[in-house]
Design a protein around this motif. Sequence first.
Motif, PDB file in Angstrom:
ATOM      1  N   ASN A 129       0.814  -1.226   0.000  1.00  0.00           N
ATOM      2  CA  ASN A 129       0.000   0.000   0.000  1.00  0.00           C
ATOM      3  C   ASN A 129       0.848   1.277   0.000  1.00  0.00           C
ATOM      4  O   ASN A 129       0.547   2.243   0.703  1.00  0.00           O
ATOM      5  CB  ASN A 129      -0.949   0.020   1.208  1.00  0.00           C
ATOM      6  CG  ASN A 129      -2.218  -0.789   0.968  1.00  0.00           C
ATOM      7  OD1 ASN A 129      -3.275  -0.491   1.497  1.00  0.00           O
ATOM      8  ND2 ASN A 129      -2.133  -1.817   0.153  1.00  0.00           N
ATOM      9  N   CYS A 130       1.921   1.245  -0.775  1.00  0.00           N
ATOM     10  CA  CYS A 130       2.787   2.429  -0.799  1.00  0.00           C
ATOM     11  C   CYS A 130       2.180   3.559  -1.627  1.00  0.00           C
ATOM     12  O   CYS A 130       2.648   4.676  -1.584  1.00  0.00           O
ATOM     13  CB  CYS A 130       4.161   2.062  -1.342  1.00  0.00           C
ATOM     14  SG  CYS A 130       4.158   1.680  -3.094  1.00  0.00           S
ATOM     15  N   THR A 131       1.177   3.226  -2.408  1.00  0.00           N
ATOM     16  CA  THR A 131       0.400   4.160  -3.246  1.00  0.00           C
ATOM     17  C   THR A 131       1.185   4.714  -4.442  1.00  0.00           C
ATOM     18  O   THR A 131       0.703   5.634  -5.118  1.00  0.00           O
ATOM     19  CB  THR A 131      -0.205   5.345  -2.428  1.00  0.00           C
ATOM     20  OG1 THR A 131       0.855   6.121  -1.862  1.00  0.00           O
ATOM     21  CG2 THR A 131      -1.127   4.874  -1.337  1.00  0.00           C
ATOM     22  N   ALA A 132       2.374   4.163  -4.708  1.00  0.00           N
ATOM     23  CA  ALA A 132       3.155   4.653  -5.853  1.00  0.00           C
ATOM     24  C   ALA A 132       2.400   4.407  -7.160  1.00  0.00           C
ATOM     25  O   ALA A 132       2.452   5.223  -8.093  1.00  0.00           O
ATOM     26  CB  ALA A 132       4.511   3.949  -5.895  1.00  0.00           C
ATOM     27  N   CYS A 133       1.656   3.298  -7.239  1.00  0.00           N
ATOM     28  CA  CYS A 133       0.928   2.984  -8.474  1.00  0.00           C
ATOM     29  C   CYS A 133      -0.245   3.954  -8.686  1.00  0.00           C
ATOM     30  O   CYS A 133      -0.646   4.204  -9.824  1.00  0.00           O
ATOM     31  CB  CYS A 133       0.455   1.533  -8.469  1.00  0.00           C
ATOM     32  SG  CYS A 133      -0.500   1.099  -7.016  1.00  0.00           S
ATOM     33  N   ILE A 134      -0.788   4.491  -7.588  1.00  0.00           N
ATOM     34  CA  ILE A 134      -1.889   5.465  -7.737  1.00  0.00           C
ATOM     35  C   ILE A 134      -1.353   6.705  -8.441  1.00  0.00           C
ATOM     36  O   ILE A 134      -1.946   7.196  -9.417  1.00  0.00           O
ATOM     37  CB  ILE A 134      -2.491   5.846  -6.353  1.00  0.00           C
ATOM     38  CG1 ILE A 134      -3.068   4.610  -5.662  1.00  0.00           C
ATOM     39  CG2 ILE A 134      -3.532   6.947  -6.507  1.00  0.00           C
ATOM     40  CD1 ILE A 134      -3.747   4.893  -4.332  1.00  0.00           C
ATOM     41  N   ASP A 135      -0.209   7.198  -7.953  1.00  0.00           N
ATOM     42  CA  ASP A 135       0.415   8.368  -8.583  1.00  0.00           C
ATOM     43  C   ASP A 135       0.724   8.099 -10.052  1.00  0.00           C
ATOM     44  O   ASP A 135       0.441   8.938 -10.924  1.00  0.00           O
ATOM     45  CB  ASP A 135       1.734   8.707  -7.862  1.00  0.00           C
ATOM     46  CG  ASP A 135       1.518   9.589  -6.634  1.00  0.00           C
ATOM     47  OD1 ASP A 135       0.497  10.296  -6.594  1.00  0.00           O
ATOM     48  OD2 ASP A 135       2.365   9.559  -5.729  1.00  0.00           O
ATOM     49  N   ALA A 136       1.303   6.916 -10.300  1.00  0.00           N
ATOM     50  CA  ALA A 136       1.710   6.601 -11.677  1.00  0.00           C
ATOM     51  C   ALA A 136       0.495   6.549 -12.605  1.00  0.00           C
ATOM     52  O   ALA A 136       0.511   7.097 -13.718  1.00  0.00           O
ATOM     53  CB  ALA A 136       2.449   5.264 -11.700  1.00  0.00           C
ATOM     54  N   CYS A 137      -0.576   5.915 -12.137  1.00  0.00           N
ATOM     55  CA  CYS A 137      -1.773   5.779 -12.986  1.00  0.00           C
ATOM     56  C   CYS A 137      -2.452   7.141 -13.188  1.00  0.00           C
ATOM     57  O   CYS A 137      -2.878   7.465 -14.291  1.00  0.00           O
ATOM     58  CB  CYS A 137      -2.734   4.765 -12.359  1.00  0.00           C
ATOM     59  SG  CYS A 137      -4.100   4.380 -13.456  1.00  0.00           S
ATOM     60  N   ASN A 138      -2.512   7.926 -12.091  1.00  0.00           N
ATOM     61  CA  ASN A 138      -3.124   9.255 -12.227  1.00  0.00           C
ATOM     62  C   ASN A 138      -2.396  10.090 -13.271  1.00  0.00           C
ATOM     63  O   ASN A 138      -3.017  10.834 -14.045  1.00  0.00           O
ATOM     64  CB  ASN A 138      -3.105   9.994 -10.876  1.00  0.00           C
ATOM     65  CG  ASN A 138      -4.202   9.485  -9.942  1.00  0.00           C
ATOM     66  OD1 ASN A 138      -5.129   8.808 -10.387  1.00  0.00           O
ATOM     67  ND2 ASN A 138      -4.100   9.796  -8.679  1.00  0.00           N
ATOM     68  N   ARG A 139      -1.063   9.961 -13.286  1.00  0.00           N
ATOM     69  CA  ARG A 139      -0.267  10.719 -14.256  1.00  0.00           C
ATOM     70  C   ARG A 139      -0.637  10.291 -15.680  1.00  0.00           C
ATOM     71  O   ARG A 139      -0.800  11.118 -16.585  1.00  0.00           O
ATOM     72  CB  ARG A 139       1.215  10.485 -13.983  1.00  0.00           C
ATOM     73  CG  ARG A 139       2.036  11.718 -14.098  1.00  0.00           C
ATOM     74  CD  ARG A 139       3.486  11.593 -13.697  1.00  0.00           C
ATOM     75  NE  ARG A 139       4.133  10.352 -14.033  1.00  0.00           N
ATOM     76  CZ  ARG A 139       4.462   9.431 -13.138  1.00  0.00           C
ATOM     77  NH1 ARG A 139       4.174   9.626 -11.864  1.00  0.00           N
ATOM     78  NH2 ARG A 139       5.056   8.322 -13.501  1.00  0.00           N
ATOM     79  N   MET A 140      -0.828   8.993 -15.867  1.00  0.00           N
ATOM     80  CA  MET A 140      -1.163   8.488 -17.198  1.00  0.00           C
ATOM     81  C   MET A 140      -2.577   8.914 -17.602  1.00  0.00           C
ATOM     82  O   MET A 140      -2.836   9.248 -18.758  1.00  0.00           O
ATOM     83  CB  MET A 140      -1.055   6.950 -17.243  1.00  0.00           C
ATOM     84  CG  MET A 140       0.335   6.410 -17.050  1.00  0.00           C
ATOM     85  SD  MET A 140       1.619   7.296 -17.942  1.00  0.00           S
ATOM     86  CE  MET A 140       1.197   6.949 -19.633  1.00  0.00           C
ATOM     87  N   MET A 141      -3.483   8.889 -16.624  1.00  0.00           N
ATOM     88  CA  MET A 141      -4.864   9.305 -16.899  1.00  0.00           C
ATOM     89  C   MET A 141      -4.888  10.776 -17.331  1.00  0.00           C
ATOM     90  O   MET A 141      -5.588  11.156 -18.273  1.00  0.00           O
ATOM     91  CB  MET A 141      -5.748   9.109 -15.654  1.00  0.00           C
ATOM     92  CG  MET A 141      -6.007   7.663 -15.280  1.00  0.00           C
ATOM     93  SD  MET A 141      -7.020   6.750 -16.475  1.00  0.00           S
ATOM     94  CE  MET A 141      -5.809   5.783 -17.322  1.00  0.00           C
ATOM     95  N   ASP A 142      -4.092  11.593 -16.631  1.00  0.00           N
ATOM     96  CA  ASP A 142      -3.994  13.017 -17.013  1.00  0.00           C
ATOM     97  C   ASP A 142      -3.465  13.147 -18.431  1.00  0.00           C
ATOM     98  O   ASP A 142      -3.956  13.956 -19.230  1.00  0.00           O
ATOM     99  CB  ASP A 142      -3.043  13.767 -16.058  1.00  0.00           C
ATOM    100  CG  ASP A 142      -3.658  13.985 -14.687  1.00  0.00           C
ATOM    101  OD1 ASP A 142      -4.879  13.791 -14.560  1.00  0.00           O
ATOM    102  OD2 ASP A 142      -2.911  14.349 -13.745  1.00  0.00           O
ATOM    103  N   ALA A 143      -2.466  12.327 -18.745  1.00  0.00           N
ATOM    104  CA  ALA A 143      -1.817  12.434 -20.055  1.00  0.00           C
ATOM    105  C   ALA A 143      -2.781  12.099 -21.198  1.00  0.00           C
ATOM    106  O   ALA A 143      -2.683  12.664 -22.285  1.00  0.00           O
ATOM    107  CB  ALA A 143      -0.604  11.502 -20.109  1.00  0.00           C
TER     108      ALA A 143
END
Length: 469
Positions: free
Chosen positions: A292-306
């Motif tokens: 649950n480090c949440t690193a994947c949330i940040d990564a996915c959000n960045r891709m969704m924004d892109a």
Amino acid sequence: MSEQIVIKESFRDKVATVDKKGKRVWVFPQKPEGKLFNLRTAFTVFYLLLFFGLPFLKVNGHPIFLINILERKFILFGQIFWPQDFFIFALGMVVFIVFVALFTVVFGRVFCGWACPQTIFMEMLFRRIEYLIDGNAAQQKMLAKSPWNTDKILKRTTKWAAFWLLSFIIANTFLAYIIGVDEMYKMISEPFALHIGTFISLAVFTTVFFFVYLWMREQICTVICPYGRMQGVLLDRNSMIVAYDYKRGETRGKFHKNEQRAIGDCIDCEQCVKVCPTGIDIRNGTQLECINCTACIDACNRMMDAVGLPQGLIRMASENNIAKNRPWVFTVKMKAYSLVMVVLLGVLVWLLASRTDVGITLMRTPGQLYQEQPGNKMSNLYNYKMLNKTFSEKEIELVPENFKGEIKLVGETKLKIPKDGTASGIMFVYLDKSEINGRKTPLRIGVFENGKKISTISTSFLGPFNGNN
Ligand code: SF4
Ligand code: SF4
């Protein structure tokens, strides 16, 4: 389709960090970035300041925290705790375990990713040093594969030296929590031979930390840590976890410029996998390895924004929230855990609040009966042991509470207990014969400090057998 499901389900048959031959698959996670990572960094700074700074904090010249297991001496928030207070520690541990269980039921394994020292040291200190020396994930992979040329030797020795130094600092900090910084300064200034045992322990712990952060890494969380193993029983469908919204994300497929998305929102970029420090694909669902480090949330959000899609394809959510679109609920299980937690916490607070600065044990001297005394009196001999749990000397007075009599110390005029120390001795209790109520007369003795009563001791007075008792 069924073949695709079989392939996708195959993740359950293997561990992400072990290949088919049973060899370790080294994880080279990409450097995380994003709002949650920034928040985690801010929390880490506070956490590390506390961890490395606490041993240096003092109140009136005494450490605010000391966990001296060797001498069984503990100072928490400036208060001395002795082995006699062990039951408070035991209850504190029970409260802590219940808290961890409750916290996990509600928030999943977020402690692992955000507050566990293993993750903080690994991901926020050692991993960052690695990025600085070895470069990003791709460069690290190349370096690992490359032959032992000058560049690799230089980078490896620099990294090992930096890891060793950091491990040494961490080991020293833990030692400072155990023996205190003053004792450490003393040891450093004294001849090496006087403290050889401590220095050997320090070298052993430094080596252990070095090995853990250089080699073991995520294996500590995925294979060794018992807390991680408990997730299967603690989590339920209402627990908040790092979850992939498969309803929204599937069917996944690559994104093409200017396309009107007709399939699921997951663009199969695998950024969530690439940043994962435990090497898993969260799109396969909740897994034991997820910290649950949440690193994947940040990564996915960045891709969704892109690609212009809404954020939150991977987010903190419960299984019910994703599967049934249900809002988060405070379940009966959570309420029951909370109730137990509040009760235990209440008992703990009461024990701490009612804990006295002086601990007293009073026992009749073994092998001694009563003694006849002039003036129609009798006496009993007692052994006392007193414990001063503060950093200032205490002068104590013992006063009869429920009997007419006298208390006389043997060989002492005043009952003084040195700071942070003990005092023991013997004393007589004199009682009028008219007060003696058979074989055992219950006595209550008030303990006073500066005229203020601080506690009461209950004991008994041994008298002659009168045929009725
Ligand atoms: S799946 Fe996501 S939250 Fe879990 S460990 Fe990997 S990156 Fe961290
Ligand atoms: S980062 Fe998001 S979009 Fe990319 S693969 Fe993972 S879940 Fe799909």
